[in-house]
Structures are given as C-alpha cells and as structure tokens.
Design a protein around this motif. Sequence first.
Motif, PDB file in Angstrom:
ATOM      1  N   ARG A  43     -96.305 -18.395  17.514  1.00  0.00           N
ATOM      2  CA  ARG A  43     -94.894 -18.475  17.898  1.00  0.00           C
ATOM      3  C   ARG A  43     -94.745 -19.255  19.199  1.00  0.00           C
ATOM      4  N   ILE A  44     -93.641 -19.958  19.323  1.00  0.00           N
ATOM      5  CA  ILE A  44     -93.333 -20.727  20.526  1.00  0.00           C
ATOM      6  C   ILE A  44     -92.135 -20.061  21.205  1.00  0.00           C
ATOM      7  N   THR A  45     -92.243 -19.879  22.528  1.00  0.00           N
ATOM      8  CA  THR A  45     -91.160 -19.203  23.246  1.00  0.00           C
ATOM      9  C   THR A  45     -90.022 -20.182  23.540  1.00  0.00           C
ATOM     10  N   LEU A  46     -88.810 -19.730  23.256  1.00  0.00           N
ATOM     11  CA  LEU A  46     -87.610 -20.547  23.481  1.00  0.00           C
ATOM     12  C   LEU A  46     -87.066 -20.300  24.888  1.00  0.00           C
TER      13      LEU A  46
ATOM     14  N   ILE B 176     -90.133 -18.425  18.200  1.00  0.00           N
ATOM     15  CA  ILE B 176     -89.944 -18.984  16.853  1.00  0.00           C
ATOM     16  C   ILE B 176     -91.311 -19.318  16.267  1.00  0.00           C
ATOM     17  N   PRO B 177     -91.593 -18.891  15.027  1.00  0.00           N
ATOM     18  CA  PRO B 177     -92.859 -19.297  14.400  1.00  0.00           C
ATOM     19  C   PRO B 177     -92.909 -20.822  14.251  1.00  0.00           C
TER      20      PRO B 177
ATOM     21  N   ARG C 226     -88.003 -36.568  22.367  1.00  0.00           N
ATOM     22  CA  ARG C 226     -88.898 -35.430  22.663  1.00  0.00           C
ATOM     23  C   ARG C 226     -89.097 -35.273  24.162  1.00  0.00           C
ATOM     24  N   GLU C 227     -89.225 -36.404  24.861  1.00  0.00           N
ATOM     25  CA  GLU C 227     -89.383 -36.319  26.324  1.00  0.00           C
ATOM     26  C   GLU C 227     -88.130 -35.731  26.967  1.00  0.00           C
ATOM     27  N   PHE C 228     -86.979 -36.137  26.469  1.00  0.00           N
ATOM     28  CA  PHE C 228     -85.713 -35.614  26.992  1.00  0.00           C
ATOM     29  C   PHE C 228     -85.648 -34.093  26.771  1.00  0.00           C
ATOM     30  N   HIS C 229     -85.985 -33.664  25.556  1.00  0.00           N
ATOM     31  CA  HIS C 229     -85.956 -32.222  25.255  1.00  0.00           C
ATOM     32  C   HIS C 229     -86.892 -31.463  26.193  1.00  0.00           C
ATOM     33  N   ALA C 230     -88.100 -32.006  26.376  1.00  0.00           N
ATOM     34  CA  ALA C 230     -89.100 -31.319  27.207  1.00  0.00           C
ATOM     35  C   ALA C 230     -88.579 -31.171  28.638  1.00  0.00           C
ATOM     36  N   ARG C 231     -87.929 -32.219  29.151  1.00  0.00           N
ATOM     37  CA  ARG C 231     -87.382 -32.160  30.523  1.00  0.00           C
ATOM     38  C   ARG C 231     -86.342 -31.060  30.662  1.00  0.00           C
ATOM     39  N   HIS C 232     -85.641 -30.745  29.572  1.00  0.00           N
ATOM     40  CA  HIS C 232     -84.532 -29.780  29.658  1.00  0.00           C
ATOM     41  C   HIS C 232     -84.868 -28.425  29.019  1.00  0.00           C
ATOM     42  N   GLY C 233     -86.125 -28.232  28.636  1.00  0.00           N
ATOM     43  CA  GLY C 233     -86.525 -26.923  28.086  1.00  0.00           C
ATOM     44  C   GLY C 233     -86.007 -26.677  26.673  1.00  0.00           C
ATOM     45  N   ILE C 234     -85.771 -27.750  25.938  1.00  0.00           N
ATOM     46  CA  ILE C 234     -85.285 -27.640  24.547  1.00  0.00           C
ATOM     47  C   ILE C 234     -86.476 -27.849  23.607  1.00  0.00           C
ATOM     48  N   VAL C 235     -86.689 -26.928  22.676  1.00  0.00           N
ATOM     49  CA  VAL C 235     -87.796 -27.084  21.723  1.00  0.00           C
ATOM     50  C   VAL C 235     -87.378 -28.098  20.648  1.00  0.00           C
ATOM     51  N   THR C 236     -88.282 -29.024  20.348  1.00  0.00           N
ATOM     52  CA  THR C 236     -88.025 -29.999  19.278  1.00  0.00           C
ATOM     53  C   THR C 236     -88.547 -29.444  17.959  1.00  0.00           C
TER      54      THR C 236
ATOM     55  N   ASN D 291     -98.591 -31.700  18.463  1.00  0.00           N
ATOM     56  CA  ASN D 291     -97.620 -32.288  19.390  1.00  0.00           C
ATOM     57  C   ASN D 291     -96.636 -31.245  19.925  1.00  0.00           C
ATOM     58  N   GLY D 292     -96.895 -29.979  19.655  1.00  0.00           N
ATOM     59  CA  GLY D 292     -96.049 -28.913  20.198  1.00  0.00           C
ATOM     60  C   GLY D 292     -94.721 -28.765  19.494  1.00  0.00           C
ATOM     61  N   LEU D 293     -94.597 -29.367  18.302  1.00  0.00           N
ATOM     62  CA  LEU D 293     -93.332 -29.316  17.571  1.00  0.00           C
ATOM     63  C   LEU D 293     -93.271 -28.072  16.696  1.00  0.00           C
ATOM     64  N   VAL D 294     -92.055 -27.593  16.444  1.00  0.00           N
ATOM     65  CA  VAL D 294     -91.834 -26.599  15.383  1.00  0.00           C
ATOM     66  C   VAL D 294     -91.510 -27.415  14.142  1.00  0.00           C
ATOM     67  N   THR D 295     -91.976 -26.974  12.974  1.00  0.00           N
ATOM     68  CA  THR D 295     -91.760 -27.809  11.795  1.00  0.00           C
ATOM     69  C   THR D 295     -91.468 -26.967  10.555  1.00  0.00           C
ATOM     70  N   ILE D 296     -90.729 -27.556   9.597  1.00  0.00           N
ATOM     71  CA  ILE D 296     -90.233 -26.775   8.456  1.00  0.00           C
ATOM     72  C   ILE D 296     -90.444 -27.508   7.129  1.00  0.00           C
TER      73      ILE D 296
END
Length: 277
Positions: free
Chosen positions: A6-9, A15-16, A175-185, A226-231
């Motif tokens: 799981r990745i912490t939001l 989220i798994p 992805r870089e933008f999300h990482a800067r703002h703490g948003i999981v991609t 790459n640290g992504l959540v995927t579906i």
Amino acid sequence: MTLAPRITLNDGHSIPQVGLGTWPLDDDQAAAAVVHAVEAGFRHIDTAVKYGNERGVGHGIRASGAERADLFVTTKLDGQFQGNDRAVEGLEGSLRRLGLDYVDLLLIHWPLPSRGEYVSTWKTFERLQAEGKVRSIGVSNFKPAHLERLMAETDVVPAVNQIQLTPAVTRTAEREFHARHGIVTESYSPLGGSGAGILDAPVLARLAGKHGRTPGQVVLRWHVQNGLVTIPKTANPERMRENLDIFDFELDPQDLAELAALDEGPGAGNDSDVTGH
Ligand SMILES: NC(=O)c1ccc[n+]([C@@H]2O[C@H](COP(=O)([O-])OP(=O)(O)OC[C@H]3O[C@@H](n4cnc5c(N)ncnc54)[C@H](OP(=O)(O)O)[C@@H]3O)[C@@H](O)[C@H]2O)c1
C-alpha cells in the motif's frame, strides 16, 4: 496469494499499489471479475459512473466475502454531475448502485476545462470528504495547469491524479509536478489499453525472457518500480494472478534504459483540454 503493498496518500489513508480496472465490463462481467480478483489477492477496485457497472462491482464485493474495511473502492464522478453541488447527487447514486455507505476514493473523471466547473465541483468534494461519505478525494485526467488552478482556489490538495500512463506515454513532467505537491500518480490503461498496445514490442519479449515473466508483468513492474499506483483491467483469473505477481523481481538500470526507448515523448497520449466526458 500476493497482496499488493500500500502507498500512503497525503490525507493519511493508503491505497493498494495495484488495483483491478473494470472498464469495459458490464454488470455481470464486473461482478464475476471482482469475485475472481479478490480471490487472486486484489483489494483495490476501480470503477466509474460512466462504466455503467457500479451495480455489478457492488454485487461482486458482497459475493467475494471480503471485509469492506480490507477493500479500496474508487469511483469517478461523471461530467453531468459537475458544478452546482450536483456531486452530492452523483456520489449518492454511486453509493446506492455500489451498495456501499462510503467509497475510498472519489475522482473528478475529467476536468472539462471549457465548462469551468471543476473548482466548484472540488469544493463539494471537500464537503463530502468532511462528511465521511468518501475517505479520499482526487482527480483524473488533470493537467498541471488544471491542478495549479484547483490548488490556488481550494483548500484540499488532491490525493491522487489518475492519468493515462505507460512506458510509451510516460508523462514525466506531470509525475514530477505531482511529486512536488504530494499527489500520488495512478496510471490507467497501464498495459496500453485493449487495442494495439505496447505488449508486442520486441524489448518486452526480451525482458520477459530475461526475467522469466510475461511482457505484461514487465510493464506492470515498470509502473510499480516508478512508484505509480496502477489498475490493469482483465476479467481472466489467470491474468489477474499474473498482474499481481510482480513484487519478487526487479528491473535493473539496463532494463529501464531499454524500456525508455519506448517513450513517445511529452506530446503522447490523450489531451484533456480537448477530450473528456
Ligand atoms: N480515468 C480514466 O479516464 C480512465 C480511462 C481509461 C481506463 N481507466 C481505468 O483503467 C483501467 C485499465 O485501463 P484499460 O482497460 O484501458 O487498459 P489496460 O489495463 O492497459 O489493458 C487492458 C487490456 O490488456 C489485456 N491484459 C490484461 N492483463 C494482461 C496480461 N497480463 N497480459 C496480456 N494482456 C493483458 C486485457 O485483456 P483481457 O481483458 O482479455 O485479459 C485488455 O485487453 C480501466 O479498466 C479503467 O478502470 C480510466
């Protein structure tokens, strides 16, 4: 049975990292797929109003015997429910069809910038989260410019942005933008979708052979590494197990460099300034 880590939001929930995509399954197919997926180890299910299968997903959840608290269920608000507090009605409809009293993650499905309603929709999301009808709130198909505006005009930073993403559509700046703002991609269509995708690329056959895996597993490993959540979506129980069985091998720097050759560049993929529903 493999369980995804799981990745912490940014709101403290988790989220798994691998979930089951359910588009374009109908209600019956989705119900069966969710039962098989839970059996295979999936604890994260992705649906949307637009998919027309929330009822089936709900049936599958109940038939699976899984504890509600162990599952992570995402749905997405359709464009018809943007603006004027209509998200309240939109979420109530989803909860009714799913047979749930909360969802783990509610996403604005598309920004639809020409309609100019995503900021007011997000303010309703903030209220729904405060009321406990949804644990985490996020967006989908948002470009950095849409997120900039959202963050400037509202209080809660989205927990997740679910976007089209593969080794060919890498969305590096996003992805870089999300990482800067703490948003999981979160990557959707992670295998390239159901049409002519990337799975036939010779580099994937080579890396699959090297690691004793399938091309699909190599691609999904690229996402998680790459640290992504995927579906990934499949209704096939065998493939479900395959798609989770990616946590005991590693792509090395040489493999990653070879996969980088698939990258079609910053313009690849859909453009949510011109498409969406
Ligand atoms: N937010 C959005 O706007 C948005 C847009 C599109 C999709 N999504 C979400 O993302 C999910 C996944 O995207 P997607 O369905 O477009 O594409 P995808 O998951 O990249 O690809 C699905 C295709 O890959 C096949 N597949 C699955 N596992 C495989 C494996 N291990 N080896 C080989 N082939 C495999 C499936 O075939 P079988 O089914 O025959 O196994 C299906 O044809 C959707 O289901 C939906 O939940 C969100």
